[in-house]
Design an enzyme around this catalytic site. Structure first.
Site, PDB file in Angstrom:
ATOM      1  N   LEU A 206       0.863  -1.188   0.000  1.00 15.13           N
ATOM      2  CA  LEU A 206       0.000   0.000   0.000  1.00 15.13           C
ATOM      3  C   LEU A 206       0.897   1.235   0.000  1.00 15.13           C
ATOM      4  O   LEU A 206       1.708   1.397   0.900  1.00 15.13           O
ATOM      5  CB  LEU A 206      -0.772  -0.036   1.325  1.00 15.13           C
ATOM      6  N   HIS A 207       0.790   2.061  -1.037  1.00 16.72           N
ATOM      7  CA  HIS A 207       1.604   3.282  -0.995  1.00 16.72           C
ATOM      8  C   HIS A 207       1.008   4.442  -1.784  1.00 16.72           C
ATOM      9  O   HIS A 207       1.553   5.543  -1.760  1.00 16.72           O
ATOM     10  CB  HIS A 207       3.014   3.003  -1.514  1.00 16.72           C
ATOM     11  N   ARG A 208      -0.114   4.224  -2.501  1.00 20.78           N
ATOM     12  CA  ARG A 208      -0.681   5.327  -3.302  1.00 20.78           C
ATOM     13  C   ARG A 208      -1.118   6.465  -2.388  1.00 20.78           C
ATOM     14  O   ARG A 208      -1.816   6.225  -1.390  1.00 20.78           O
ATOM     15  CB  ARG A 208      -1.929   4.871  -4.061  1.00 20.78           C
TER      16      ARG A 208
END
Ligand code: UD1
Length: 361
Positions: A206-208
């Site tokens: 998860l990094h957006r």
């Protein structure tokens, strides 16, 4: 002899450039490849580990740009890349993917009249709130040669008025790395180190910004993870941006205390490949992981409202589940109830894309 500058900047670039540089190096009479690293990603776990795992030669030039706002980062890459192009006078500059370094370097070349090739051209999420979508659209407009991974990308480019002479459907170069390194990933001890060998587990990335920069969105995703974590343990290599946001949004205690959710440091290429290739389920907002899980037949739930890689949904194992906890949980439970892996064969995702790129150049 063609002199080619190959640009890398951020983590998802390394596994795309490595097979291309290798193919150029093999054809030493025809190609003189240089590697320029912008330094957009600079932590050992986000950069050095990938050079090592992917046997990518150390950069000939390191620009050391680092993190900043979009404008400042893009401008810093441009200002430091321009003198390199002026000095080296390459025949081509090759950029990959959709990160800020991709657009910045393509723009420098367009202004200098130096030819640019864009690898992974033509992908479109049609979501202009994503910084990557802006980078894709603009890079494709100014690049001279567009290497596409799938035929939907050719269609997108044609719809934007790009002449077919500039477009080459070559396949997915990231899959060259995946197929080459899959046997080697078996040597990684990551699964033993985490006590996972032979066990069922899920992997999360998860990094957006749209997922991790907003407290309400991240909390909703967390609600889903709390439920899924009751059924299966979820290993979560945490991107530095996400780690920073978890702390800033005051969610550290809740996340670290979620049963079944295990936060670990970001992994190198081989360790991560070894981890997700044995997972029962992958949850992600990454682009590349949607493709890698498709090739390996691993169920993938994409925690976004759209994808620029629709072939992973139409032909692969990917499902776009968004951020609604109910939907994420339902899709995860369904995926966990299915047992057989369904590896998928997508046209030209065959391990030979780098050769086709080099032939075209
Ligand atoms: C970038 C790309 C994104 C890609 C992602 C993969 C853009 C617009 N975004 O996002 O498309 O999916 O890389 O990782 O180019 N940081 C570190 N160490 C590093 C790098 C970053 O701590 O080595 C932290 C910094 O706090 C930085 C933040 O992460 O401000 C964001 O880094 P940045 O390169 O701006 O974007 P990513 O979120 O990594």
């Amino acid at each position: 002899m063609l002199k080619i500058i190959n640009v890398v900047g951020a983590r998802p670039n390394f596994m795309k450039v490595a097979p291309i540089v290798e193919a150029m190096t093999r054809r030493e009479r025809e190609f003189s490849p240089l590697v320029v690293h912008t330094g957009q990603h600079y932590d050992a776990t986000m950069s050095d580990a990938f050079f090592h795992d992917l046997e990518l030669p150390q950069p000939d030039v390191y620009l050391g740009v680092g993190s900043a706002s979009h404008a400042a980062q893009t401008a810093a890459v441009m200002a430091s890349f321009e003198p390199v192009v002026v000095r080296e006078k390459p025949d081509w500059v090759l950029v990959v993917g959709d990160v800020n370094s991709t657009l910045a370097c393509a723009l420098v070349c367009a202004k200098l009249g130096v030819k640019v090739a864009h690898v992974e051209a033509g992908l479109r999420s049609r979501d202009r709130a994503m910084p990557e979508e802006i980078n894709r659209v603009l890079t494709d407009q100014i690049a001279d040669l567009l290497f596409t991974p799938s035929e939907d990308a050719d269609q997108n480019l044609a719809n934007e008025g790009i002449p077919s002479e500039r477009i080459r459907f070559v396949g997915n170069v990231m899959i060259d790395s995946l197929l080459k390194y899959l046997p080697l990933a078996d040597k990684s001890t990551t699964k033993e180190d985490l006590g996972l060998r032979g066990k069922d587990y899920a992997v999360l990335t998860l990094h957006r910004p749209a997922n991790v920069d907003d407290r309400q969105t991240l909390t909703r995703i967390l609600e889903a993870l709390e439920e899924i974590g009751r059924r299966i343990s979820i290993v979560f290599p945490v991107h530095p941006r996400t780690l920073k946001m978890i702390a800033e949004l005051g969610l550290r205690d809740r996340i670290t205390n979620t049963p079944g959710l295990r936060l670990i440091d970001p992994l190198g290429y081989l360790d991560f490949l070894s981890l997700y290739s044995s997972a029962r389920l992958v949850l992600t907002d990454s682009g590349g992981i949607q493709e890698e899980t498709t090739v390996l037949g691993i169920p993938c739930l994409t925690l976004r409202e759209n994808t620029e890689r629709p072939i992973t949904v139409s032909m692969g194992t990917n499902q776009i589940v968004g951020r609604d906890p109910e939907k994420i949980i339902a899709a995860a439970l369904t995926a966990l109830s299915e047992t057989s892996k369904k590896p998928v064969s997508i046209p030209l995702w065959d391990g030979h894309t780098a050769e086709r790129i080099v032939d075209a150049l």
